[in-house]
Design a protein around this motif. Structure first.
Motif, short mmCIF file in Angstrom:
data_model
loop_
_atom_site.label_atom_id
_atom_site.label_comp_id
_atom_site.label_asym_id
_atom_site.label_seq_id
_atom_site.Cartn_x
_atom_site.Cartn_y
_atom_site.Cartn_z
N ALA A 44 29.05 185.61 59.44
CA ALA A 44 29.28 185.14 61.07
C ALA A 44 30.16 185.49 61.55
O ALA A 44 31.20 186.90 61.32
N LYS A 45 30.42 185.32 63.50
CA LYS A 45 31.35 186.78 63.63
C LYS A 45 32.86 185.92 63.81
O LYS A 45 32.83 184.59 63.98
N VAL A 46 33.12 186.78 63.07
CA VAL A 46 34.86 186.04 62.62
C VAL A 46 35.77 186.65 63.31
O VAL A 46 35.94 188.13 63.66
N LEU A 47 36.96 186.17 64.07
CA LEU A 47 38.22 186.39 64.50
C LEU A 47 39.26 186.96 63.28
O LEU A 47 39.65 186.08 62.45
N VAL A 48 38.81 188.58 63.63
CA VAL A 48 40.74 189.03 62.41
C VAL A 48 41.77 188.25 62.24
O VAL A 48 42.14 188.20 61.29
N GLY A 49 42.29 187.90 63.01
CA GLY A 49 42.99 186.98 63.63
C GLY A 49 43.75 185.84 63.27
O GLY A 49 45.04 185.68 61.73
N GLN A 50 42.11 186.11 62.57
CA GLN A 50 42.17 184.12 61.92
C GLN A 50 42.08 183.90 60.54
O GLN A 50 42.58 183.31 60.00
N LEU A 51 41.75 185.48 60.14
CA LEU A 51 41.44 185.25 58.86
C LEU A 51 42.96 185.93 57.82
O LEU A 51 43.43 185.09 57.05
N VAL A 52 43.72 186.66 58.73
CA VAL A 52 44.84 186.68 58.39
C VAL A 52 46.00 185.71 57.99
O VAL A 52 46.84 185.84 57.35
N GLN A 53 45.54 184.46 59.80
CA GLN A 53 46.38 184.14 59.56
C GLN A 53 45.89 182.86 57.88
O GLN A 53 47.05 182.52 57.18
N GLU A 54 45.40 182.82 57.62
CA GLU A 54 44.52 181.68 56.97
C GLU A 54 45.47 182.74 55.47
O GLU A 54 45.40 181.71 54.09
N VAL A 55 44.88 183.49 55.27
CA VAL A 55 45.65 184.50 54.15
C VAL A 55 46.79 184.04 53.84
O VAL A 55 48.18 183.82 52.64
N LEU A 56 47.39 184.05 55.16
CA LEU A 56 48.76 184.20 55.54
C LEU A 56 49.46 182.27 54.72
O LEU A 56 50.88 182.60 53.76
N ASP A 57 48.50 181.73 54.64
CA ASP A 57 49.52 179.93 54.68
C ASP A 57 49.24 180.37 53.12
O ASP A 57 49.95 179.56 52.64
N LEU A 58 48.21 181.28 51.89
CA LEU A 58 48.71 181.06 51.00
C LEU A 58 49.98 181.98 50.33
O LEU A 58 50.10 181.81 49.38
N VAL A 59 50.67 183.21 51.06
CA VAL A 59 51.48 183.60 50.19
C VAL A 59 52.43 183.62 51.38
O VAL A 59 54.02 184.06 50.73
N GLU A 60 52.53 182.44 51.73
CA GLU A 60 54.27 182.15 53.01
C GLU A 60 54.97 182.10 51.60
O GLU A 60 56.41 182.95 51.75
N SER A 61 54.58 181.10 50.30
CA SER A 61 55.87 181.44 50.23
C SER A 61 56.38 182.14 48.59
O SER A 61 58.00 182.45 48.63
N ASP A 62 55.83 183.43 48.60
CA ASP A 62 55.87 184.63 47.81
C ASP A 62 56.56 185.43 49.35
O ASP A 62 58.34 185.95 48.60
N LEU A 63 56.29 185.05 50.39
CA LEU A 63 57.28 186.05 51.81
C LEU A 63 58.67 185.70 51.33
O LEU A 63 59.63 186.24 51.06
N ARG A 64 58.63 184.04 51.56
CA ARG A 64 59.65 183.99 51.94
C ARG A 64 60.51 183.98 49.92
O ARG A 64 61.85 184.30 50.35
N HIS A 65 60.63 183.64 49.10
CA HIS A 65 61.14 183.86 47.51
C HIS A 65 61.02 185.10 47.84
O HIS A 65 62.95 185.41 47.28
#
Ligand code: ADP
Length: 389
Positions: free
Chosen positions: A233-254
């Protein structure tokens, strides 16, 4: 009255015409592709080579009688697109379409059809011709390859989610603990009867916000673990990146990793399967985090950027980690190659196969200062693009 010479010449011309028509028929009737010719004015069929009957499973006569039968045989999902392409483009030498046909027994064949114009000596288009090829075999091997690749990608996601489970459980604990604290504080205030309405509203808003955050993380995990058929489908890259960041946020903080995002807000959408593309971005991001964790001193910076390039969007994931050994450049992409003690060595190889199946490229480079940058490209979505999976 015609002279004997004129009569002879006339019959010679006729003979040559007959021979040339015979040669044309010999070629057209032995080709594995269907050769067709239509009147450019009313698009009635003038010629269809015999192999049409074998591929379409219909007598040619039905099309000679009624040209619209050609459209009726096209799969309903593809019909409008092909109809549009044909009538808009065929008289401009630009008609090229891939579509499915439904044979009378209900079976489906894939056809690649290309048209061209035939002009009179005065340059006017008076006929259109074309070649239609049965590409079902190719489509079926493409589909098998896609299914295998999707299977492999799914196994990769399961393994990544397995590796991330502890961190994600921790990440989920945070909103849950916050919800419990805000709810307890609100109950206390109500019990004591000293809570202002505004204070209570603020607490309840936090409860709702944290609950949404938790449900978002769970949804993301479920999406990545779920086995679904790839859907482009037509997808916005910014949205994809944001969704991945939600999953790695704790590692970035840690690991105290500073994140820089450079996502061009004007980026055109790309044509991709969201889940598989999140998987690629997640693999690259986790590799970057792991490469930085191995470096004790120095800044820990993760930069994710997306820029338009020629017909593509280029996404880069850059880190200040341990960097790449030039000698291992291509080895990194081989299945089961890993320098990590617990690494499976499938992340980059699966990511590359996903990107290439989307018509893009994935490569990595050592940075001049420190760390590494992995980049990949994805084709920009075209107008009217459809998923033929
Ligand atoms: P795994 O992460 O399981 O090792 P991958 O295929 O994702 O498997 O990566 C293969 C190898 O590539 C890694 O073991 C590591 O040596 C190297 N690599 C990947 N990304 C980076 C990076 N950002 N910095 C340094 N090395 C990297």
């Amino acid at each position: 009255m015609a002279t004997a010479d004129q009569v002879n010449q006339h019959s010679r011309v006729e003979e040559e015409l007959r021979e040339s028509e015979l040669r044309f028929r010999e070629v057209a009737e032995h080709m594995r592709e269907v050769f067709w010719m239509r009147n450019a004015e009313d698009f009635s069929f003038l010629y269809l080579s015999p192999v049409f009957e074998e591929i379409w499973g219909r007598p040619r006569q039905t099309l000679y009688n009624c040209a619209d039968e050609w459209l009726d045989a096209i799969h309903p999902v593809d019909r409008q697109r092909v109809c549009h392409a044909f009538f808009e483009k065929v008289t401009e030498d630009e008609y090229l379409a891939e579509f499915r046909i439904v044979r009378p027994d209900g079976s489906i064949r894939w056809i690649s059809d290309r048209g061209f114009t035939i002009r009179s000596p005065s340059g006017e288009v008076y006929r259109v011709g074309g070649i239609a090829e049965d590409i079902s075999q190719r489509k079926s091997s493409e589909r098998q390859r896609r299914e295998l690749q999707a299977e492999l990608a799914h196994m990769g996601r399961l393994s990544t989610m397995g590796e991330m489970a502890t961190g994600l459980a921790h990440e989920l604990n945070q909103p849950l603990a916050a919800i419990s604290n805000y709810a307890a504080a609100s109950v206390n205030r109500l019990r004591k009867g000293n809570g202002s309405q505004d204070g209570l509203i603020a607490n309840l808003e936090q409860v709702s916000h944290q609950a949404l955050r938790a449900s978002h993380i769970i949804r993301q995990m479920r999406n990545l673990v779920r086995k679904t058929k790839p859907r482009h489908a037509k997808v916005l890259v910014g949205q994809l990146v944001q969704e991945v960041l939600d999953l790695v946020e704790s590692d970035l903080r840690h690991y105290q990793i500073h994140l820089r995002l450079n996502l061009d807000p004007q980026l055109p959408p790309v044509w991709t399967d969201s889940i598989q593309m999140q998987q690629v971005i997640l693999n690259l991001t986790r590799n970057s985090i792991e490469a930085m964790v191995e470096v004790v001193d120095g800044p820990h910076e993760l930069s994710i950027a997306a820029l338009p390039t020629d017909g593509h969007v280029e996404i880069s994931v850059c880190d200040t980690g341990k960097g790449l050994d030039l000698k291992m450049d291509e080895q990194l992409f081989e299945p089961f190659f890993s320098t990590k003690t617990t690494g499976l060595g499938m992340g980059l190889s699966i990511s590359r196969s996903i990107v290439e199946a989307h018509g893009g490229r994935l490569w990595g480079q050592a940075n001049s200062q420190r760390g590494a940058t992995f980049r990949f490209t994805l084709p920009i979505a075209r107008k009217g693009q459809v998923d033929d999976a």
